[in-house]
Design an enzyme around this catalytic site. Structure first.
Site, short mmCIF file in Angstrom:
data_model
loop_
_atom_site.label_atom_id
_atom_site.label_comp_id
_atom_site.label_asym_id
_atom_site.label_seq_id
_atom_site.Cartn_x
_atom_site.Cartn_y
_atom_site.Cartn_z
CG ASP A 217 52.47 -13.05 7.95
OD1 ASP A 217 51.94 -11.75 8.32
OD2 ASP A 217 53.23 -13.65 7.65
CG ASN B 64 62.31 -11.32 0.78
OD1 ASN B 64 62.38 -12.07 1.71
ND2 ASN B 64 61.70 -10.39 0.63
CG ASP C 276 59.53 -6.11 1.09
OD1 ASP C 276 58.70 -6.55 1.83
OD2 ASP C 276 59.00 -6.19 -0.70
N1 EPU Z 1 48.16 -13.33 -1.55
C1 EPU Z 1 46.69 -14.08 -1.53
N2 EPU Z 1 46.90 -15.03 -2.33
C2 EPU Z 1 47.71 -15.84 -2.84
C3 EPU Z 1 48.87 -15.54 -2.53
C4 EPU Z 1 49.18 -13.75 -2.32
O1 EPU Z 1 46.19 -13.54 -1.49
O2 EPU Z 1 48.05 -17.08 -3.52
C5 EPU Z 1 48.25 -12.02 -1.19
C6 EPU Z 1 48.89 -11.66 0.15
O3 EPU Z 1 48.30 -12.29 1.65
C7 EPU Z 1 49.50 -10.23 0.01
C8 EPU Z 1 49.76 -10.51 -1.81
O4 EPU Z 1 48.91 -11.17 -2.25
O5 EPU Z 1 48.70 -9.46 0.27
C9 EPU Z 1 51.57 -10.61 -1.75
O6 EPU Z 1 51.84 -11.64 -0.89
P1 EPU Z 1 52.87 -11.95 -2.24
O7 EPU Z 1 52.54 -13.37 -2.76
O8 EPU Z 1 52.60 -11.13 -3.72
O9 EPU Z 1 54.20 -12.48 -1.40
P2 EPU Z 1 55.08 -13.33 -0.69
O10 EPU Z 1 55.62 -14.22 -1.99
O11 EPU Z 1 54.16 -13.60 0.38
C10 EPU Z 1 57.78 -11.92 -0.54
C11 EPU Z 1 58.17 -12.10 0.11
C12 EPU Z 1 57.86 -10.50 1.45
C13 EPU Z 1 57.10 -9.32 0.18
C14 EPU Z 1 56.26 -9.02 -1.10
C15 EPU Z 1 56.25 -8.37 -1.38
C16 EPU Z 1 59.45 -13.12 0.80
C17 EPU Z 1 59.94 -14.49 2.03
N3 EPU Z 1 58.39 -12.59 1.09
O12 EPU Z 1 55.76 -12.45 0.29
O13 EPU Z 1 58.64 -9.34 1.76
O14 EPU Z 1 57.11 -8.03 0.90
O15 EPU Z 1 56.60 -11.30 -1.02
O16 EPU Z 1 57.06 -8.31 -2.54
O17 EPU Z 1 59.81 -13.30 -0.32
C18 EPU Z 1 60.27 -8.52 3.70
O18 EPU Z 1 60.88 -9.22 3.19
O19 EPU Z 1 59.32 -8.73 4.60
C19 EPU Z 1 58.25 -9.18 2.97
C20 EPU Z 1 57.05 -9.31 3.75
#
Ligand code: EPU
Length: 421
Positions: free
Chosen positions: A112, A19, A300
């Site tokens: 996903d 992450n 998480d």
């Molecule tokens: N969302 C939207 N529109 C967007 C972006 C996000 O609706 O343009 C929604 C997503 O669908 C979700 C929420 O906002 O429901 C949060 O998404 P966010 O963008 O914060 O998460 P991410 O960047 O996709 C990262 C981590 C996740 C972690 C989340 C929250 C990575 C690779 N992934 O995901 O990690 O849960 O932030 O902290 O860094 C994990 O490690 O198991 C994991 C899923």
């Protein structure tokens, strides 16, 4: 695996490759030179990011926990579906490619196993900065003459959207202000990395980021942050299995809310000079949990909290506010004798005295960790399949738990399939 002795011993957290480190690998494309990243614990997703950067023409060298990325050559600004479908973090190349080349073609990731995971905030922000974006034939096609600073107000403090804006704004002309930015320690680490490259960023760790674009960035050397999610996973393991452990290499401030919840459950956690000491008590108490962006209780940790409270005293209501489909693991937990019901974003977890070992299937990385923990509180053998999901984010979690005294054996090497998350 099966339940056994309480956990004991001292362990050091890995680097947060999945992450944090992978995002910095993508951001290294901003500077034509050789970037060195250290503390890059080898998890399965690292292999995918290496393949993706190489496919675009970057040189990548790995030596132990050090990764060197040479983005000096002219790159092909295109992320193929073959990589993106295996790892969503591939989307992190969009901002850097657009900022450096004025164009990017990145396969569109789908939903996903934890949710629909839209990208609208990434797109809106880049458009506000002057980019044009279309999704055609499964690819995001982005182009711009020059990115300009903009005021971006995120609807939700999305980690991914904050990363996209940051990595585009650092080379944009003028000032970008991001309101309602994500505040996760991984964002702070990305800001530190970009600042070392010569970027001008104020407000890292707060809800407002102010980025003044610069003309060029220079490749740098950075040691990535320790993995707070792995640390939390080990603390929940101690809660569920009992015992006394010390987890080094992570500041308590990165885990504040989860430590408070563990405390309410009856786990005694104290800060040590270089980490945290935890002592579990019997019985564990159920506490209500709702997930929120940092500094709230991270999504998480939610599956780990559910697995732990499945054997706690009382009933807990768990609310998932970040992803729209993160309870898929509950069915597997119930096959082990847990009493958890879900309705939309809520789960009701009624504690039972013991779980019973069963064959279970993993649906995403943290769900897999939760099932491993559940196996520590289950009578008889628990056999976990599809563990490749776990390997995406943890380097040998079974081995880490075994070193602390858990009875976990790897029967077969996991084979990678199409994981998603
Ligand atoms: N969302 C939207 N529109 C967007 C972006 C996000 O609706 O343009 C929604 C997503 O669908 C979700 C929420 O906002 O429901 C949060 O998404 P966010 O963008 O914060 O998460 P991410 O960047 O996709 C990262 C981590 C996740 C972690 C989340 C929250 C990575 C690779 N992934 O995901 O990690 O849960 O932030 O902290 O860094 C994990 O490690 O198991 C994991 C899923």
């Amino acid at each position: 695996m099966r339940s056994g002795a309480p956990l004991s011993g001292t362990t050091r957290v890995s680097g947060m490759t999945k992450n944090a480190g992978l995002k910095q690998m993508a951001a290294s494309l901003l500077a034509p030179g050789v970037t060195t990243l250290r503390n890059m614990t080898p998890v399965a997703d690292l292999d995918v990011m290496v393949e993706l950067l190489e496919a675009m023409g970057a040189g990548v060298e790995r030596r132990g926990e050090e990764v060197r990325i040479d983005a000096g050559a002219e790159l092909t600004p295109e992320a193929p579906y073959e990589h993106v479908r295996r790892m969503r973090a591939s989307i992190n190349v969009l901002g850097p490619l657009l900022a450096r080349y004025g164009r990017a073609r990145v396969a569109m990731p789908g939903g996903d196993n934890i949710g629909s995971r839209k990208l609208d905030m990434h797109f809106d922000a880049l458009e506000a900065m002057g980019a044009e974006l279309d999704v055609r034939h499964g690819f995001i096609e982005a182009r711009c003459n020059a990115l300009g600073g903009a005021r971006v107000v995120l609807e939700f403090p999305s980690v991914g959207a904050t990363e996209t804006v940051l990595t585009a704004a650092v080379l944009a002309k003028g000032e970008t202000v991001v309101e309602n930015a994500a505040r996760e320690p991984e964002i702070v680490d990305l800001c530190t990395f970009l600042t070392k490259m010569g970027a001008s960023i104020e407000g890292a760790g707060s809800s407002t980021l102010v980025i003044e674009g610069v003309a060029n960035l220079t490749a740098t050397d950075h040691t990535i942050v320790g993995d707070r999610i792995e640390a939390g996973t080990l603390l929940f393991a101690c809660a569920i299995a009992g015992g006394d452990i010390v987890v080094e290499g992570v500041p308590a401030a990165n885990l504040e809310t989860v430590l408070r919840k563990l405390g309410e459950m009856g786990v005694v956690v104290t800060a040590t000079p270089d980490g945290l000491a935890a002592r579990a008590v019997d019985p564990l108490m159920s506490v209500d949990v709702q997930t929120l962006p940092f500094p709230g209780f991270a999504t998480d940790f939610m599956p780990l909290a559910v697995a732990t409270m499945a054997v706690a005293h009382g009933t807990a209501i768990v609310t998932e506010n970040v992803f729209d489909n993160r309870f898929a693991f509950v069915g597997e937990l119930n096959r082990m004798g847990a009493d958890v019901s879900t309705e939309g974003r809520h789960a009701v977890v009624r504690g039972v005295p013991r779980l019973s070992g069963a064959p279970v299937r993993v649906s995403d990385v943290r769900a897999g960790a939760a099932l491993l923990l559940a196996g520590l509180a289950a009578d008889g053998d628990t056999t976990i399949v599809d563990t490749y999901h776990v390997e995406r984010g943890y380097a040998d979690l079974p081995g880490r738990l075994r070193a602390l005294g858990a009875d976990v054996t790897r029967v077969r090497e996991p084979t990678r399939e199409d994981p998603g998350a």
